[in-house]
Design a protein around this motif. Structure first.
Motif, PDB file in Angstrom:
ATOM      1  N   LEU A 187      -6.236  -3.192   6.812  1.00  0.00           N
ATOM      2  CA  LEU A 187      -5.532  -3.895   5.736  1.00  0.00           C
ATOM      3  C   LEU A 187      -4.067  -3.474   5.763  1.00  0.00           C
ATOM      4  N   MET A 188      -3.178  -4.438   5.944  1.00  0.00           N
ATOM      5  CA  MET A 188      -1.745  -4.177   5.892  1.00  0.00           C
ATOM      6  C   MET A 188      -1.334  -4.433   4.444  1.00  0.00           C
ATOM      7  N   ALA A 189      -1.418  -3.398   3.630  1.00  0.00           N
ATOM      8  CA  ALA A 189      -1.308  -3.538   2.177  1.00  0.00           C
ATOM      9  C   ALA A 189       0.140  -3.459   1.712  1.00  0.00           C
ATOM     10  N   HIS A 190       0.509  -4.359   0.834  1.00  0.00           N
ATOM     11  CA  HIS A 190       1.866  -4.404   0.297  1.00  0.00           C
ATOM     12  C   HIS A 190       1.894  -3.645  -1.035  1.00  0.00           C
ATOM     13  N   PHE A 191       2.517  -2.482  -1.020  1.00  0.00           N
ATOM     14  CA  PHE A 191       2.725  -1.690  -2.232  1.00  0.00           C
ATOM     15  C   PHE A 191       4.222  -1.496  -2.405  1.00  0.00           C
ATOM     16  N   ASN A 192       4.783  -2.113  -3.438  1.00  0.00           N
ATOM     17  CA  ASN A 192       6.229  -2.067  -3.646  1.00  0.00           C
ATOM     18  C   ASN A 192       6.683  -0.933  -4.553  1.00  0.00           C
ATOM     19  N   HIS A 193       5.754  -0.326  -5.263  1.00  0.00           N
ATOM     20  CA  HIS A 193       6.124   0.646  -6.294  1.00  0.00           C
ATOM     21  C   HIS A 193       4.929   1.564  -6.541  1.00  0.00           C
ATOM     22  N   PRO A 194       5.163   2.863  -6.800  1.00  0.00           N
ATOM     23  CA  PRO A 194       4.029   3.771  -7.024  1.00  0.00           C
ATOM     24  C   PRO A 194       3.169   3.396  -8.216  1.00  0.00           C
ATOM     25  N   GLY A 195       3.720   2.635  -9.161  1.00  0.00           N
ATOM     26  CA  GLY A 195       2.929   2.198 -10.306  1.00  0.00           C
ATOM     27  C   GLY A 195       1.739   1.343  -9.925  1.00  0.00           C
ATOM     28  N   GLU A 196       1.799   0.702  -8.750  1.00  0.00           N
ATOM     29  CA  GLU A 196       0.692  -0.136  -8.299  1.00  0.00           C
ATOM     30  C   GLU A 196      -0.508   0.687  -7.851  1.00  0.00           C
ATOM     31  N   LEU A 197      -0.325   1.991  -7.683  1.00  0.00           N
ATOM     32  CA  LEU A 197      -1.386   2.860  -7.188  1.00  0.00           C
ATOM     33  C   LEU A 197      -2.123   3.604  -8.300  1.00  0.00           C
ATOM     34  N   LYS A 198      -1.723   3.381  -9.547  1.00  0.00           N
ATOM     35  CA  LYS A 198      -2.173   4.260 -10.623  1.00  0.00           C
ATOM     36  C   LYS A 198      -3.352   3.748 -11.439  1.00  0.00           C
ATOM     37  N   THR A 199      -3.718   2.483 -11.304  1.00  0.00           N
ATOM     38  CA  THR A 199      -4.815   1.980 -12.130  1.00  0.00           C
ATOM     39  C   THR A 199      -6.167   2.423 -11.569  1.00  0.00           C
ATOM     40  N   LYS A 200      -7.161   2.468 -12.439  1.00  0.00           N
ATOM     41  CA  LYS A 200      -8.514   2.813 -12.002  1.00  0.00           C
ATOM     42  C   LYS A 200      -9.038   1.786 -11.013  1.00  0.00           C
ATOM     43  N   ALA A 201      -8.657   0.529 -11.225  1.00  0.00           N
ATOM     44  CA  ALA A 201      -9.165  -0.546 -10.377  1.00  0.00           C
ATOM     45  C   ALA A 201      -8.699  -0.392  -8.928  1.00  0.00           C
ATOM     46  N   VAL A 202      -7.428  -0.064  -8.731  1.00  0.00           N
ATOM     47  CA  VAL A 202      -6.929   0.061  -7.354  1.00  0.00           C
ATOM     48  C   VAL A 202      -7.490   1.310  -6.685  1.00  0.00           C
ATOM     49  N   LYS A 203      -7.624   2.396  -7.426  1.00  0.00           N
ATOM     50  CA  LYS A 203      -8.195   3.610  -6.845  1.00  0.00           C
ATOM     51  C   LYS A 203      -9.634   3.373  -6.383  1.00  0.00           C
ATOM     52  N   LYS A 204     -10.398   2.643  -7.187  1.00  0.00           N
ATOM     53  CA  LYS A 204     -11.783   2.334  -6.830  1.00  0.00           C
ATOM     54  C   LYS A 204     -11.835   1.449  -5.586  1.00  0.00           C
ATOM     55  N   ALA A 205     -10.947   0.458  -5.519  1.00  0.00           N
ATOM     56  CA  ALA A 205     -10.932  -0.466  -4.383  1.00  0.00           C
ATOM     57  C   ALA A 205     -10.571   0.255  -3.086  1.00  0.00           C
ATOM     58  N   VAL A 206      -9.574   1.123  -3.159  1.00  0.00           N
ATOM     59  CA  VAL A 206      -9.144   1.861  -1.967  1.00  0.00           C
ATOM     60  C   VAL A 206     -10.277   2.756  -1.472  1.00  0.00           C
ATOM     61  N   LYS A 207     -10.929   3.476  -2.377  1.00  0.00           N
ATOM     62  CA  LYS A 207     -12.047   4.348  -1.989  1.00  0.00           C
ATOM     63  C   LYS A 207     -13.159   3.547  -1.319  1.00  0.00           C
ATOM     64  N   ARG A 208     -13.447   2.391  -1.868  1.00  0.00           N
ATOM     65  CA  ARG A 208     -14.542   1.585  -1.326  1.00  0.00           C
ATOM     66  C   ARG A 208     -14.209   1.064   0.077  1.00  0.00           C
ATOM     67  N   LEU A 209     -12.994   0.636   0.275  1.00  0.00           N
ATOM     68  CA  LEU A 209     -12.587   0.130   1.580  1.00  0.00           C
ATOM     69  C   LEU A 209     -12.606   1.237   2.639  1.00  0.00           C
ATOM     70  N   ILE A 210     -12.069   2.395   2.287  1.00  0.00           N
ATOM     71  CA  ILE A 210     -12.035   3.502   3.247  1.00  0.00           C
ATOM     72  C   ILE A 210     -13.452   3.968   3.581  1.00  0.00           C
ATOM     73  N   ALA A 211     -14.335   3.980   2.575  1.00  0.00           N
ATOM     74  CA  ALA A 211     -15.730   4.360   2.820  1.00  0.00           C
ATOM     75  C   ALA A 211     -16.420   3.376   3.766  1.00  0.00           C
ATOM     76  N   ALA A 212     -15.919   2.127   3.780  1.00  0.00           N
ATOM     77  CA  ALA A 212     -16.481   1.105   4.666  1.00  0.00           C
ATOM     78  C   ALA A 212     -15.877   1.165   6.059  1.00  0.00           C
ATOM     79  N   GLY A 213     -14.955   2.107   6.283  1.00  0.00           N
ATOM     80  CA  GLY A 213     -14.343   2.249   7.592  1.00  0.00           C
ATOM     81  C   GLY A 213     -13.100   1.414   7.801  1.00  0.00           C
ATOM     82  N   VAL A 214     -12.589   0.832   6.714  1.00  0.00           N
ATOM     83  CA  VAL A 214     -11.374   0.008   6.804  1.00  0.00           C
ATOM     84  C   VAL A 214     -10.150   0.916   6.770  1.00  0.00           C
ATOM     85  N   GLN A 215      -9.239   0.670   7.681  1.00  0.00           N
ATOM     86  CA  GLN A 215      -7.965   1.401   7.701  1.00  0.00           C
ATOM     87  C   GLN A 215      -6.981   0.676   6.796  1.00  0.00           C
ATOM     88  N   ILE A 216      -6.260   1.415   5.951  1.00  0.00           N
ATOM     89  CA  ILE A 216      -5.265   0.796   5.067  1.00  0.00           C
ATOM     90  C   ILE A 216      -3.900   1.359   5.410  1.00  0.00           C
TER      91      ILE A 216
END
Length: 416
Positions: free
Chosen positions: A238-267
């Motif tokens: 995943l070539m993820a577009h993060f423009n600001h650290p505030g985009e990394l702080k919600t529970k929803a994004v943290k959960k999504a990132v963990k799930r993708l990495i656990a599936a073997g997806v590189q971000i």
């Protein structure tokens, strides 16, 4: 939208008539701080600002909307304005290959190893970024790239064995339902293309709709598909577009990132440097540190492209380099996978390596991170120092040269 005055709403309508506007409840409810919304980076990233158009063009559209003229008259005026905003930055049209006697309008092939694929079902986004260089995809039909045919994609890949990476892009391909991903991915896997090593997905969905990977009704199917492709030996990135650290702080994004990495997806993460949003070395350092902590690989800092609202967002090349250098010096080695600041321009991805002085002449030191010709990659060259330059077109060759070394080749034809 009680926070906005009627004047502010009208300003958004005016600019949004020219530059596409779309947002969603995740951005509005989870990212924007409405108590200070006028300076909030996520408000500016999503809601068109009056200053994103020049005064004359803003006045033209505002007058037409107030006068109640026909929709056709407004569209004609808006089209003229859009065409002034460089809707074809970096000569994207010249990246479209001709194959089997046909122009492939859903494919771009600029760099030898990487092919861009624009699936028809992915040519919108969960929300639109106001800096987006692909805004013509949503506003001008003749600048739209899209393709449905998986068989054409496969034939092209087989005919070009130097291609190792297919980048699904848009729009945002992550708006597609999983069944469309499955159609394309299964076709690629079943074709057994030995040169295909990586499938990349260019997406802003982790920042703007992380539920795509967690609670959307086909999110589980998408995760299973990623795992299946990994088992078949094809890396998913995943070539993820993060423009600001505030985009990394919600529970929803943290959960999504963990799930993708656990599936073997590189971000991997990338973003342009943007005035009003992230033109701060401290913000960039914070962003990279948090990404690495979450398992995301910092990848690119880009320069705002010469299209759309560039004048609103651009910082000078010198300032971009200073911000990059200062941020780079604040982080540890595992954050220093990031490359930049880089201009994705017609010849390729050109990095501002720094500012120096040679024989009494102040210069920019530049380098190709990617090039239309692979021989240009990692080849340094020099430009006269221009403190006001914001793009490659503002630069002139140093040391009395009449042209940059690549210019005679770069603007003629395309390496397919």
């Amino acid at each position: 939208m009680d926070y906005l005055s009627e004047e502010q709403k009208f300003d958004i309508e005016v600019v949004g008539t020219v530059l596409p506007f779309k947002t969603n409840n995740y951005v509005v409810d989870e990212l924007i701080e409405w108590d200070n919304f006028e300076k909030d980076p996520f408000f500016i990233l999503n809601f068109p600002q009056k200053e994103m158009l020049d005064k004359a063009d803003f006045g033209t559209v505002a007058s037409l909307l107030k006068s109640g003229v026909s929709k056709k008259e407004v569209q004609e005026a808006v089209r003229k304005i859009r065409l002034k905003l460089n809707p074809n930055p970096a000569g994207q049209e010249s990246n479209v290959p001709v194959f089997e006697g046909k122009k492939l309008n859903g494919i771009q092939h600029k760099y030898r190893e990487t092919m861009l694929f624009f699936p028809t079902q992915g040519q919108t986004c969960h929300a639109y970024c106001t800096f987006c260089f692909r805004w013509p995809q949503f506003a001008l039909n003749e600048f739209k790239f899209a393709m449905k045919e998986a068989d054409t994609l496969i034939r092209y890949l087989k005919a070009n064995p130097q291609i190792t990476d297919v980048l699904f892009t848009g729009g945002d391909p992550a708006v597609m339902k999983t069944r469309f991903f499955e159609t394309y991915f299964d076709a690629l896997a079943e074709a057994d293309i030995p040169n295909l090593k990586n499938i990349r997905i260019g997406t802003k969905s982790l920042a703007y709709w992380p539920y795509r990977f967690t609670t959307d009704n086909d999110a589980d199917d998408l995760i299973r598909l990623f795992k299946k492709m990994k088992k078949k030996g094809i890396n998913i990135a995943l070539m993820a577009h993060f423009n600001h650290p505030g985009e990394l702080k919600t529970k929803a994004v943290k959960k999504a990132v963990k799930r993708l990495i656990a599936a073997g997806v590189q971000i991997r993460s990338q973003s342009p440097i943007l005035r009003h949003i992230n033109a701060s070395s401290d913000l960039w350092a914070e962003n990279w540190k948090e990404q690495v902590k979450m398992g995301i690989i910092p990848y690119y800092m880009f320069i705002a492209r010469d299209t759309g609202a560039q004048d609103y967002f651009a910082v000078s090349l010198n300032r971009a380099w200073q911000i990059f250098r200062s941020a780079y010096n604040q982080v540890s080695g595992i954050c220093r996978t990031v490359k930049g600041p880089s201009m994705s321009c017609h010849p390729g991805k050109i990095q501002i390596v720094g500012v120096s002085e040679v024989k009494g002449e102040k210069i920019f030191v530049l380098n190709f991170l990617q090039g239309r010709e692979s021989s240009w990659v990692d080849k340094p060259f020099f430009a006269k120092y221009n403190p006001d330059a914001i793009w490659i077109d503002d630069l002139e060759p140093a040391f009395g040269e009449s042209s940059f070394f690549f210019e005679e080749e770069a603007y003629y034809g395309m390496q397919a």
